[in-house]
Design a protein around this motif. Structure first.
Motif, PDB file in Angstrom:
ATOM      1  N   UNK A   2       0.832  -1.179   0.000  1.00 53.79           N
ATOM      2  CA  UNK A   2       0.000   0.000   0.000  1.00 53.79           C
ATOM      3  C   UNK A   2       0.880   1.247   0.000  1.00 53.79           C
ATOM      4  N   UNK A   3       0.400   2.332  -0.592  1.00 59.64           N
ATOM      5  CA  UNK A   3       1.191   3.571  -0.588  1.00 59.64           C
ATOM      6  C   UNK A   3       1.474   4.026   0.845  1.00 59.64           C
ATOM      7  N   UNK A   4       2.701   4.453   1.105  1.00 57.63           N
ATOM      8  CA  UNK A   4       3.061   4.933   2.432  1.00 57.63           C
ATOM      9  C   UNK A   4       3.764   6.291   2.389  1.00 57.63           C
ATOM     10  N   UNK A   5       3.634   6.988   1.266  1.00 55.45           N
ATOM     11  CA  UNK A   5       4.221   8.318   1.111  1.00 55.45           C
ATOM     12  C   UNK A   5       3.079   9.300   0.905  1.00 55.45           C
ATOM     13  N   UNK A   6       2.967  10.274   1.804  1.00 57.32           N
ATOM     14  CA  UNK A   6       1.904  11.267   1.723  1.00 57.32           C
ATOM     15  C   UNK A   6       2.156  12.299   0.632  1.00 57.32           C
ATOM     16  N   UNK A   7       1.157  13.127   0.404  1.00 60.26           N
ATOM     17  CA  UNK A   7       1.228  14.112  -0.679  1.00 60.26           C
ATOM     18  C   UNK A   7       2.364  15.122  -0.507  1.00 60.26           C
ATOM     19  N   UNK A  36      21.460   8.850  -8.550  1.00 57.08           N
ATOM     20  CA  UNK A  36      20.911   8.780  -7.202  1.00 57.08           C
ATOM     21  C   UNK A  36      19.582   9.534  -7.116  1.00 57.08           C
ATOM     22  N   UNK A  37      19.416  10.538  -7.949  1.00 57.78           N
ATOM     23  CA  UNK A  37      18.167  11.300  -7.997  1.00 57.78           C
ATOM     24  C   UNK A  37      16.984  10.474  -8.453  1.00 57.78           C
ATOM     25  N   UNK A  38      17.245   9.349  -9.091  1.00 57.93           N
ATOM     26  CA  UNK A  38      16.149   8.469  -9.498  1.00 57.93           C
ATOM     27  C   UNK A  38      15.424   7.869  -8.295  1.00 57.93           C
ATOM     28  N   UNK A  39      16.127   7.695  -7.188  1.00 56.04           N
ATOM     29  CA  UNK A  39      15.518   7.081  -6.005  1.00 56.04           C
ATOM     30  C   UNK A  39      14.364   7.935  -5.467  1.00 56.04           C
ATOM     31  N   UNK A  40      14.585   9.212  -5.137  1.00 54.87           N
ATOM     32  CA  UNK A  40      13.442   9.994  -4.654  1.00 54.87           C
ATOM     33  C   UNK A  40      12.377  10.199  -5.728  1.00 54.87           C
ATOM     34  N   UNK A  41      12.795  10.314  -6.984  1.00 56.71           N
ATOM     35  CA  UNK A  41      11.824  10.493  -8.055  1.00 56.71           C
ATOM     36  C   UNK A  41      10.899   9.284  -8.166  1.00 56.71           C
ATOM     37  N   UNK A  42      11.453   8.107  -8.207  1.00 55.57           N
ATOM     38  CA  UNK A  42      10.643   6.890  -8.348  1.00 55.57           C
ATOM     39  C   UNK A  42       9.781   6.657  -7.112  1.00 55.57           C
ATOM     40  N   UNK A  43      10.349   6.838  -5.924  1.00 59.60           N
ATOM     41  CA  UNK A  43       9.554   6.616  -4.716  1.00 59.60           C
ATOM     42  C   UNK A  43       8.425   7.639  -4.605  1.00 59.60           C
ATOM     43  N   UNK A  54       9.911  -0.663   6.030  1.00 62.57           N
ATOM     44  CA  UNK A  54      10.694  -1.411   7.018  1.00 62.57           C
ATOM     45  C   UNK A  54      10.574  -0.768   8.403  1.00 62.57           C
ATOM     46  N   UNK A  55      10.580   0.561   8.442  1.00 64.37           N
ATOM     47  CA  UNK A  55      10.517   1.273   9.716  1.00 64.37           C
ATOM     48  C   UNK A  55       9.092   1.411  10.253  1.00 64.37           C
ATOM     49  N   UNK A  56       8.099   1.029   9.448  1.00 60.54           N
ATOM     50  CA  UNK A  56       6.713   1.120   9.889  1.00 60.54           C
ATOM     51  C   UNK A  56       6.119   2.514   9.794  1.00 60.54           C
ATOM     52  N   UNK A  57       6.734   3.377   9.033  1.00 57.91           N
ATOM     53  CA  UNK A  57       6.237   4.756   8.884  1.00 57.91           C
ATOM     54  C   UNK A  57       5.166   4.772   7.799  1.00 57.91           C
ATOM     55  N   UNK A  58       4.040   5.393   8.099  1.00 59.55           N
ATOM     56  CA  UNK A  58       2.973   5.546   7.115  1.00 59.55           C
ATOM     57  C   UNK A  58       2.071   4.350   6.981  1.00 59.55           C
ATOM     58  N   UNK A  59       2.232   3.349   7.838  1.00 52.81           N
ATOM     59  CA  UNK A  59       1.350   2.195   7.806  1.00 52.81           C
ATOM     60  C   UNK A  59       0.293   2.335   8.889  1.00 52.81           C
TER      61      UNK A  59
END
Length: 60
Positions: A2-7, A36-43, A54-59
Motif C-alpha cells: 500500500x502507498x506509504x508516502x503522503x502528498x 541517485x536522484x532516481x531514487x526519490x523520483x521513483x519513490x 521497514x521502519x513502519x512509517x505511514x502504515x
C-alpha cells in the motif's frame, strides 16, 4: 504494498529527484548524483518508500 508516502512528502521527493537529475545533466554535479536522484523520483511517483515500510512509517 500500500502507498506509504503522503502528498507533501511525494511532492518534495519528486522535486528533489528532478533537481538532482537536471543538475547532473547540466554538469553542475557528478553523474552519480543524477542516478541517485532516481531514487526519490521513483519513490515519489509510485508513492511507496521501502525504507518507510521497514521502519513502519505511514502504515496503519
Amino acid at each position: 504494498m500500500l502507498p506509504n508516502v503522503g502528498t507533501p512528502d511525494r511532492v518534495v521527493r519528486i522535486l528533489i529527484g528532478i533537481a538532482m537529475i537536471l543538475l547532473a545533466a547540466f554538469g553542475k554535479v557528478p553523474a552519480w548524483v543524477g542516478w541517485l536522484g532516481l531514487v526519490p523520483l521513483v519513490t515519489g511517483v509510485i508513492r511507496i518508500c521501502p525504507l518507510y515500510w521497514v521502519l513502519g512509517i505511514g502504515r496503519d
